[in-house]
Design an enzyme around this catalytic site. Structure first.
Site, mmCIF file in Angstrom:
data_model
loop_
_atom_site.group_PDB
_atom_site.id
_atom_site.type_symbol
_atom_site.label_atom_id
_atom_site.label_comp_id
_atom_site.label_asym_id
_atom_site.label_seq_id
_atom_site.Cartn_x
_atom_site.Cartn_y
_atom_site.Cartn_z
ATOM 1 N N SER A 1 0.909 -1.236 0.185
ATOM 2 C CA SER A 1 -0.138 -0.217 -0.077
ATOM 3 C C SER A 1 0.733 1.069 0.052
ATOM 4 O O SER A 1 1.672 1.461 -0.978
ATOM 5 C CB SER A 1 -1.032 -0.014 1.345
ATOM 6 O OG SER A 1 -2.072 0.965 1.223
ATOM 7 N N HIS B 1 -7.505 -5.722 -0.284
ATOM 8 C CA HIS B 1 -6.402 -4.840 -0.006
ATOM 9 C C HIS B 1 -5.330 -5.419 0.991
ATOM 10 O O HIS B 1 -4.184 -5.684 0.834
ATOM 11 C CB HIS B 1 -6.915 -3.642 0.627
ATOM 12 C CG HIS B 1 -5.783 -2.551 0.525
ATOM 13 N ND1 HIS B 1 -4.987 -2.107 -0.428
ATOM 14 C CD2 HIS B 1 -5.216 -1.982 1.694
ATOM 15 C CE1 HIS B 1 -4.045 -1.186 -0.189
ATOM 16 N NE2 HIS B 1 -3.949 -0.883 1.129
ATOM 17 N N ASP C 1 -9.614 -5.225 -4.368
ATOM 18 C CA ASP C 1 -9.139 -4.060 -3.417
ATOM 19 C C ASP C 1 -10.158 -3.290 -3.370
ATOM 20 O O ASP C 1 -10.179 -2.338 -4.586
ATOM 21 C CB ASP C 1 -7.643 -3.889 -4.109
ATOM 22 C CG ASP C 1 -6.848 -3.017 -2.885
ATOM 23 O OD1 ASP C 1 -7.590 -2.227 -2.328
ATOM 24 O OD2 ASP C 1 -5.561 -3.052 -3.011
#
Length: 276
Positions: A97, A256, A227
């Site tokens: 991320s 995610h 995601d």
């Protein structure tokens, strides 16, 4: 465990496990978490003989909580300070991320020989926010809502995110792990509210296009197609296209936070890429 002091006096906490002559694998966590988010992968790579390292980004986890430096340039400089202090060479850098953005910026600027490979997991590059040059991005209002929720009641917001979109626990039929939710909350609440607030702009508005174009080492781009935080279509395939030597790996239906919900799926692929 230890700390490294950066040029502006910020103490960055890090973990460093395994043989000092082992190939170093460096993990970079997402927002607003800490090195602890990579516990599963660190133990996995440790069991395969690797040296594993992970740090808490400034303002996150056990690192100092300065009032400045909550931007990608400084995050990358902090990583450079860590790699220099530990004299890491030929390392593999794996970022999730926001940590994927940090990896992109660091690797693009790293000294020759420091980095052998990189992995972007559910990562924010090339750029998240919608603009004239990124019409498929998320509207700025989405991130304004993040900031408003954080400022209004950070403790509740840090329950809502992992309970819902982060791990896909809001999907019908999902197996909810209260332990993962609690772990996410604990990591988040260890950090500084100001750092987390400013980091929202760092992960959403930073354009990594030029960084990706500059990277010439092999890069694995791994992303779940479900995601809900960093939408797949505007991230992974676009990053892979910009990179000179990319392998795109899509995970059908994964969320995610797949590194925590599906480590048995992700870890073997990470290991295979590192060993390849």
């Amino acid at each position: 465990m230890g700390t490294v002091t950066t040029s502006d006096g910020t103490n960055i906490f890090y973990k460093d496990w395994g043989p000092r002559d082992g190939l170093p694998v460096v993990f970079h966590h997402g927002w607003p978490l800490s090195a602890d988010d990579w516990d599963n992968q660190m133990l996995f790579f440790l069991s395969h003989g690797y040296r594993v390292i992970a740090h808490d980004r400034r303002g996150h986890g056990r690192s100092d909580q300065p009032s400045t430096g909550h931007d990608m340039d400084t995050y990358a400089a902090d990583v450079a300070a860590l790699t220099e202090a530990l004299d890491l060479r030929g390392a593999v850098h794996i970022g999730h991320s926001t940590g994927g953005g940090e990896v992109a910026r660091y690797v693009a600027r790293a000294e020759p020989g420091r980095v052998a490979k990189a992995v972007l997991v559910s990562a924010v590059p090339p750029v998240m926010v919608k603009s004239d040059t990124n019409p498929d991005g998320l509207p700025l209002e989405v991130f304004d809502e993040f900031r408003a929720a954080l400022a209004a009641n950070r403790a509740q917001f840090y329950i809502d995110v992992p309970s819902g979109p982060f791990y896909g626990f809001n999907r019908e039929g999902a197996t909810v792990s209260q332990g993962l939710i609690d772990h996410w909350w604990l990591q988040g609440m260890m950090g500084a509210a100001n750092a987390h607030y400013e980091c929202i702009a760092a992960f959403s508005e930073t354009d990594f296009t030029d960084d990706l174009k500059r990277i010439d080492v092999p890069v694995l781009v791994a992303h779940g197609t479900d995601d809900q935080v960093v939408p797949y279509a505007d991230a992974a395939p676009k990053s892979a296209e910009l990179l000179a030597n990319a392998t795109l790996k899509s995970y059908e239906g994964l969320p995610h936070g797949m590194l925590s919900t599906h480590p048995e799926v992700l870890n073997p692929d990470l290991l295979a890429f590192v060993k390849s």
